[in-house]
Design a protein around this motif. Structure first.
Motif: not given
Length: 290
Positions: A113-121, A153-159
């Motif tokens: 689910q890696w979000d390339h657009d999010l990384v670029k932004r 990665p749009r994780p389900r859990l972020l720590v």
């Protein structure tokens, strides 16, 4: 607490105990994180926040107690589970010789689910140079890159362990916005440790307060604000040796009186004729960790 080890929770622990030599760090810590919640973990410096987080994720082994990560023992999670987990350590390290782009491009294929657009932004918004080597970046910049790596990665859990410790106020607010976006848009569950109470008040749905090795207080922030009160018990009135209903803590003051913290709606009856007051989260933190 075995009854509350529910499969619906992405992260939970029961009676964790951990010591370094004779120094107990975790002393029966239990935590059940509800899906979609944003949990702020607070404690005094050196009280074991990082140890608790590392035990929850299987990076350290508790000497006793149970942990479930996505319904499994942390050591049993598979690659699919790992792709749903984002984690930022208090001091991110690794990949020092690589450029920002090189490192992100290396890890991206591991996450479906890696979000390339999010990384670029975020690279643009946070003014990070994709071609810069990580070893030449400031601690704050390194932390921002680690955060991008964790949320892309749009994780389900972020720590996140003290994610804002090296960030300036502008970068902190930008980070908090992204955390809220992940929770609201994707239903991501977030656990973040912090010593910045204002950050917790701004975005957390739940508060977990760690003190003397156990989770002293846990609950929805709004519920805690509504139901927790401080009661001043005068020195002239004998204080029962047993805890009052809903009592969380008691602290003797210099004049022989006591400051009590009570939780629940019934304490107003107990406190009839005595002085009570509401507590903001910073005052509550001081009361429970003094």
């Amino acid at each position: 607490m075995n009854e509350v080890m529910q499969k619906a929770s992405p992260l939970q622990a029961c009676d964790l105990r951990k010591a370094y030599g004779k120094q107990a760090v975790l002393n029966g810590a239990s935590l059940l994180i509800q899906p979609g919640s944003i949990v702020g973990l607070v404690a005094r410096n050196g009280a074991g926040k990082s140890t608790l987080i590392e035990c929850l994720l299987g990076l350290q082994q508790a000497q006793s107690g149970q942990v479930q990560l996505f319904g499994k023992a942390p050591q049993s999670i598979n690659d699919i589970d790992k792709s749903m987990l984002g984690y930022v350590a208090q001091r991110p390290d690794g990949f020092d010789w690589m450029t920002v782009d090189g490192m992100l491009n290396l890890v991206a294929p591991l996450y479906p689910q890696w979000d390339h657009d999010l990384v670029k932004r975020l690279l643009t918004q946070w003014k990070l140079n994709p071609g810069q080597r990580l070893i030449t970046m400031s601690p704050g910049e390194r932390q921002q890159v680690a955060i991008i790596r964790a949320i892309a990665p749009r994780p389900r859990l972020l720590v996140l362990d003290e994610p804002a410790s090296a960030l300036d106020p502008y970068a902190r607010r930008a980070l908090l916005r992204e955390i809220v976006n992940l929770a609201s848009e994707d239903g991501c569950t977030v656990l973040f440790s912090t010593h910045i109470i204002s950050d917790l008040e701004r975005i957390a749905t739940h508060l977990a307060l760690l003190h003397e090795g156990s989770v002293r207080l846990y609950g929805a922030v709004d519920d805690i604000k509504d139901t927790v009160r401080r009661l001043h018990w005068p020195a002239t009135l004998p204080l029962p040796s047993t805890a009052l209903a809903g009592e969380i803590s008691r602290r003797e003051l210099e004049d022989g009186s006591y400051s009590l913290v009570l939780r629940g709606q019934d304490h107003c009856i107990l406190a009839s004729g005595l002085q009570t007051q509401s507590l903001n989260l910073e005052d509550l933190f001081v009361e429970l960790t003094a």
